[in-house]
Design a protein around this motif. Sequence first.
Motif, PDB file in Angstrom:
ATOM      1  N   THR A 168       8.879  -1.806  -8.472  1.00 19.11           N
ATOM      2  CA  THR A 168       8.733  -0.364  -8.211  1.00 19.11           C
ATOM      3  C   THR A 168       7.266   0.060  -8.174  1.00 19.11           C
ATOM      4  N   GLY A 169       6.421  -0.678  -8.873  1.00 15.39           N
ATOM      5  CA  GLY A 169       5.011  -0.317  -8.928  1.00 15.39           C
ATOM      6  C   GLY A 169       4.684   0.662 -10.044  1.00 15.39           C
ATOM      7  N   ALA A 170       5.669   0.981 -10.888  1.00 11.50           N
ATOM      8  CA  ALA A 170       5.458   1.983 -11.943  1.00 11.50           C
ATOM      9  C   ALA A 170       4.399   1.536 -12.967  1.00 11.50           C
ATOM     10  N   SER A 195      -6.841   7.282  -5.812  1.00 12.73           N
ATOM     11  CA  SER A 195      -7.901   6.329  -6.191  1.00 12.73           C
ATOM     12  C   SER A 195      -7.619   4.893  -5.746  1.00 12.73           C
ATOM     13  N   VAL A 196      -6.406   4.644  -5.215  1.00 11.96           N
ATOM     14  CA  VAL A 196      -6.116   3.297  -4.722  1.00 11.96           C
ATOM     15  C   VAL A 196      -6.633   3.169  -3.289  1.00 11.96           C
ATOM     16  N   ALA A 197      -7.624   2.332  -3.130  1.00 12.35           N
ATOM     17  CA  ALA A 197      -8.272   2.188  -1.819  1.00 12.35           C
ATOM     18  C   ALA A 197      -7.589   1.137  -0.955  1.00 12.35           C
ATOM     19  N   ASN A 198      -7.133   0.046  -1.584  1.00 11.42           N
ATOM     20  CA  ASN A 198      -6.521  -1.055  -0.838  1.00 11.42           C
ATOM     21  C   ASN A 198      -5.443  -1.693  -1.691  1.00 11.42           C
ATOM     22  N   ALA A 207       0.830  -1.208   0.000  1.00 14.89           N
ATOM     23  CA  ALA A 207       0.000   0.000   0.000  1.00 14.89           C
ATOM     24  C   ALA A 207       0.866   1.261   0.000  1.00 14.89           C
ATOM     25  N   LEU A 208       1.988   1.220   0.715  1.00 15.38           N
ATOM     26  CA  LEU A 208       2.857   2.400   0.809  1.00 15.38           C
ATOM     27  C   LEU A 208       3.393   2.826  -0.558  1.00 15.38           C
ATOM     28  N   VAL A 246     -10.205   1.547  -6.961  1.00 15.69           N
ATOM     29  CA  VAL A 246      -9.157   0.638  -7.411  1.00 15.69           C
ATOM     30  C   VAL A 246      -8.460  -0.021  -6.222  1.00 15.69           C
ATOM     31  N   SER A 247      -8.284  -1.333  -6.316  1.00 21.22           N
ATOM     32  CA  SER A 247      -7.457  -2.054  -5.343  1.00 21.22           C
ATOM     33  C   SER A 247      -6.361  -2.772  -6.111  1.00 21.22           C
ATOM     34  N   ILE A 248      -5.318  -3.134  -5.404  1.00 19.93           N
ATOM     35  CA  ILE A 248      -4.179  -3.779  -6.049  1.00 19.93           C
ATOM     36  C   ILE A 248      -3.845  -5.085  -5.344  1.00 19.93           C
ATOM     37  N   LEU A 249      -3.740  -6.158  -6.141  1.00 23.99           N
ATOM     38  CA  LEU A 249      -3.413  -7.480  -5.619  1.00 23.99           C
ATOM     39  C   LEU A 249      -2.215  -8.021  -6.378  1.00 23.99           C
ATOM     40  N   THR A 250      -1.084  -8.181  -5.716  1.00 19.15           N
ATOM     41  CA  THR A 250       0.054  -8.783  -6.402  1.00 19.15           C
ATOM     42  C   THR A 250       0.428 -10.073  -5.668  1.00 19.15           C
ATOM     43  N   LEU A 251       0.819 -11.050  -6.451  1.00 22.51           N
ATOM     44  CA  LEU A 251       1.174 -12.344  -5.868  1.00 22.51           C
ATOM     45  C   LEU A 251       2.424 -12.190  -4.996  1.00 22.51           C
TER      46      LEU A 251
END
Length: 226
Positions: free
Chosen positions: A198-200, A66-69, A58-59, A217-222
């Motif tokens: 990096t998350g770019a 717009s990134v909520a989680n 998250a950081l 928007v949420s983000i899920l990375t393995l």
Amino acid sequence: MKTTVVREFLDGLLHLFFPLVCEGCSRALLDGEQVLCLQCLLQLPQTHYHHLSENETALKFKDLTSVANATSFAYFINDGLLQHLIHELKYRNNKVLGYYLGQQFGVSLSEVPWVKTIDLLVPVPLHASKLEIRGYNQSMLIAEGLGRQLGIPASDTSLKRVKSREERVANVAKAFVVAEKGSLAGKHVALVDDVLTTGATLASCVAALSEEENVTVSILTLGIVM
Ligand SMILES: [Zn+2]
């Protein structure tokens, strides 16, 4: 009934000659084990980030309103088990691993309140040239495994890479666009990626999704590289 018995007998014979082995340690899998033996599965260094709103994943996106989680399933450590599995998935055509790891990720997220409000899982689109070589988008396989476990649809056609040179020159930061403008308005969309560095690239996808009205928007990375 009879065919089931025959089938089980034949499966048993097949296992005898071609035992299914663990992708982690190469030991023969036991009944009920799939892909990884229980020991290897338990050794995956899970982050449990979904319990913390201010986690390392998250950081990386804290400046994107717009990134909520955001969360990642496990730590991606050099020479670690997850690195081996993702290498197999991306370069050795071992597609079942994407689906399997997505499912395990889904198991860990099944009781998370914000996950229950996700409408659509959207994998980060692969470069067309890479897609041509590999033949599949590994993040879509992860999204499908997640979706199967969580009961959420996955779509690899909602977001696309901007192709033409003119479009790129017009706005360098704009590498992605929503394929059908307005189609994601009002939705909670979770972007899915294999490994977070990096998350770019993900930030670029978030920018495209943010053009939609009232989108969450949420983000899920393995994995997350540490
Ligand atoms: Zn094992």
